[in-house]
Design a protein around this motif. Structure first.
Motif, mmCIF file in Angstrom:
data_model
loop_
_atom_site.group_PDB
_atom_site.id
_atom_site.type_symbol
_atom_site.label_atom_id
_atom_site.label_comp_id
_atom_site.label_asym_id
_atom_site.label_seq_id
_atom_site.Cartn_x
_atom_site.Cartn_y
_atom_site.Cartn_z
ATOM 1 N N ASN A 144 0.850 -1.196 0.000
ATOM 2 C CA ASN A 144 0.000 0.000 0.000
ATOM 3 C C ASN A 144 0.882 1.240 0.000
ATOM 4 O O ASN A 144 2.004 1.203 0.499
ATOM 5 C CB ASN A 144 -0.900 0.025 1.237
ATOM 6 N N PRO A 145 0.383 2.362 -0.508
ATOM 7 C CA PRO A 145 1.163 3.601 -0.494
ATOM 8 C C PRO A 145 1.534 4.003 0.934
ATOM 9 O O PRO A 145 0.763 3.810 1.868
ATOM 10 C CB PRO A 145 0.225 4.641 -1.100
ATOM 11 N N VAL A 146 2.736 4.566 1.084
ATOM 12 C CA VAL A 146 3.203 5.025 2.387
ATOM 13 C C VAL A 146 3.560 6.513 2.329
ATOM 14 O O VAL A 146 3.203 7.269 3.214
ATOM 15 C CB VAL A 146 4.422 4.204 2.862
ATOM 16 N N THR A 147 4.258 6.926 1.273
ATOM 17 C CA THR A 147 4.740 8.304 1.203
ATOM 18 C C THR A 147 4.142 9.028 0.012
ATOM 19 O O THR A 147 4.229 8.553 -1.124
ATOM 20 C CB THR A 147 6.276 8.337 1.114
ATOM 21 N N TYR A 148 3.533 10.194 0.273
ATOM 22 C CA TYR A 148 2.910 11.050 -0.733
ATOM 23 C C TYR A 148 3.613 12.407 -0.701
ATOM 24 O O TYR A 148 3.806 12.975 0.368
ATOM 25 C CB TYR A 148 1.448 11.324 -0.389
ATOM 26 N N ASN A 149 3.952 12.934 -1.853
ATOM 27 C CA ASN A 149 4.383 14.329 -1.977
ATOM 28 C C ASN A 149 3.299 15.046 -2.766
ATOM 29 O O ASN A 149 3.038 14.702 -3.923
ATOM 30 C CB ASN A 149 5.730 14.447 -2.671
ATOM 31 N N ILE A 150 2.673 16.039 -2.159
ATOM 32 C CA ILE A 150 1.508 16.717 -2.716
ATOM 33 C C ILE A 150 1.905 18.149 -3.053
ATOM 34 O O ILE A 150 2.236 18.926 -2.159
ATOM 35 C CB ILE A 150 0.348 16.691 -1.701
ATOM 36 N N PHE A 151 1.879 18.487 -4.340
ATOM 37 C CA PHE A 151 2.297 19.809 -4.801
ATOM 38 C C PHE A 151 1.093 20.589 -5.319
ATOM 39 O O PHE A 151 0.321 20.075 -6.131
ATOM 40 C CB PHE A 151 3.333 19.681 -5.919
ATOM 41 N N PHE A 152 0.949 21.834 -4.857
ATOM 42 C CA PHE A 152 -0.145 22.701 -5.299
ATOM 43 C C PHE A 152 0.271 24.149 -5.110
ATOM 44 O O PHE A 152 0.978 24.481 -4.158
ATOM 45 C CB PHE A 152 -1.432 22.396 -4.522
ATOM 46 N N ASP A 153 -0.122 24.992 -6.026
ATOM 47 C CA ASP A 153 0.118 26.440 -5.935
ATOM 48 C C ASP A 153 1.562 26.792 -5.582
ATOM 49 O O ASP A 153 1.828 27.700 -4.803
ATOM 50 C CB ASP A 153 -0.832 27.081 -4.914
ATOM 51 N N GLY A 154 2.518 26.065 -6.155
ATOM 52 C CA GLY A 154 3.930 26.354 -5.945
ATOM 53 C C GLY A 154 4.485 25.892 -4.605
ATOM 54 O O GLY A 154 5.612 26.237 -4.255
ATOM 55 N N CYS A 155 3.726 25.120 -3.845
ATOM 56 C CA CYS A 155 4.160 24.624 -2.533
ATOM 57 C C CYS A 155 3.983 23.115 -2.481
ATOM 58 O O CYS A 155 3.431 22.520 -3.413
ATOM 59 C CB CYS A 155 3.316 25.249 -1.422
ATOM 60 N N GLY A 156 4.399 22.516 -1.402
ATOM 61 C CA GLY A 156 4.212 21.075 -1.269
ATOM 62 C C GLY A 156 4.166 20.631 0.171
ATOM 63 O O GLY A 156 4.761 21.252 1.058
ATOM 64 N N ILE A 157 3.453 19.538 0.390
ATOM 65 C CA ILE A 157 3.391 18.899 1.693
ATOM 66 C C ILE A 157 3.670 17.419 1.467
ATOM 67 O O ILE A 157 3.039 16.789 0.604
ATOM 68 C CB ILE A 157 2.015 19.092 2.369
ATOM 69 N N GLY A 158 4.609 16.882 2.214
ATOM 70 C CA GLY A 158 4.904 15.455 2.177
ATOM 71 C C GLY A 158 4.170 14.768 3.313
ATOM 72 O O GLY A 158 4.144 15.272 4.436
ATOM 73 N N ILE A 159 3.563 13.630 3.019
ATOM 74 C CA ILE A 159 2.824 12.854 4.017
ATOM 75 C C ILE A 159 3.402 11.451 4.024
ATOM 76 O O ILE A 159 3.544 10.821 2.968
ATOM 77 C CB ILE A 159 1.316 12.764 3.658
ATOM 78 N N GLN A 160 3.737 10.966 5.196
ATOM 79 C CA GLN A 160 4.227 9.606 5.331
ATOM 80 C C GLN A 160 3.360 8.902 6.370
ATOM 81 O O GLN A 160 3.311 9.334 7.531
ATOM 82 C CB GLN A 160 5.687 9.614 5.756
ATOM 83 N N LEU A 161 2.656 7.860 5.946
ATOM 84 C CA LEU A 161 1.768 7.138 6.844
ATOM 85 C C LEU A 161 2.585 6.324 7.842
ATOM 86 O O LEU A 161 3.558 5.684 7.464
ATOM 87 C CB LEU A 161 0.847 6.211 6.051
ATOM 88 N N ASN A 162 2.200 6.397 9.099
ATOM 89 C CA ASN A 162 2.918 5.649 10.156
ATOM 90 C C ASN A 162 2.287 4.301 10.376
ATOM 91 O O ASN A 162 1.180 4.057 10.098
ATOM 92 C CB ASN A 162 2.916 6.437 11.462
#
Length: 162
Positions: A144-162
């Protein structure tokens, strides 16, 4: 029954995660979202989820992410694709949307990411919903996915599921 089982594999409940912020092209350090009874939690499915503060109701979410075309399969073709992506160190790339909230004190995507996770939410008085296109990169995964890098409006948030 098989259809029900395959749908439930993609579901998860409220869970802790780690996050990182990409500001002006630079990633910050990974930080934990939850310490027992406080912090932010993530709830939803692997292709659509919300993030909200643990002490609030989920309807007071601070971020909603929808990913177009994410398929979690265990077919031989998909396993070969995952193995090749892992070997080449390339991430899967998807389009989608993010919904975040702005207010008088936090009125741009850059301010939202800078102040993350202390940002307006869906029920804050005076907050305004902003839905923007996003590019979501997901690290190759075995189950299953664990790490997401989400880019929007010139910025980004990385999410890593624990």
């Amino acid at each position: 029954m098989l259809m029900f089982m395959s749908m439930s594999i993609n579901m998860y409940g409220q869970r802790a995660f780690s996050y990182s912020k990409n500001i002006n092209g630079y990633w910050g350090k990974w930080e934990n979202s939850v310490s027992f009874s406080s912090g932010e939690v993530l709830q939803g499915t692997y292709d659509e989820f919300i993030i909200y503060h643990n002490s609030y109701h989920p309807s007071a979410y601070i971020l909603k992410v929808k990913i177009n075309g994410l398929v979690i399969e265990s077919s031989k073709v998909e396993k070969a694709r995952m193995k090749a992506a892992t070997k080449a160190n390339t991430w899967y790339e998807y389009t989608g949307t993010v919904e975040y909230f702005t207010s008088d004190y936090c009125n741009t995507a850059k301010e939202v990411v800078n102040r993350w996770p202390y940002v307006p939410n869906a029920i804050d008085t005076g907050s305004h919903s902003t839905i923007r296109p996003a590019t979501i990169k997901i690290q190759p995964f075995k189950k299953n996915p664990v790490t997401y890098n989400i880019f929007f409006d010139g910025c980004g948030i990385g999410i890593q599921l624990n």
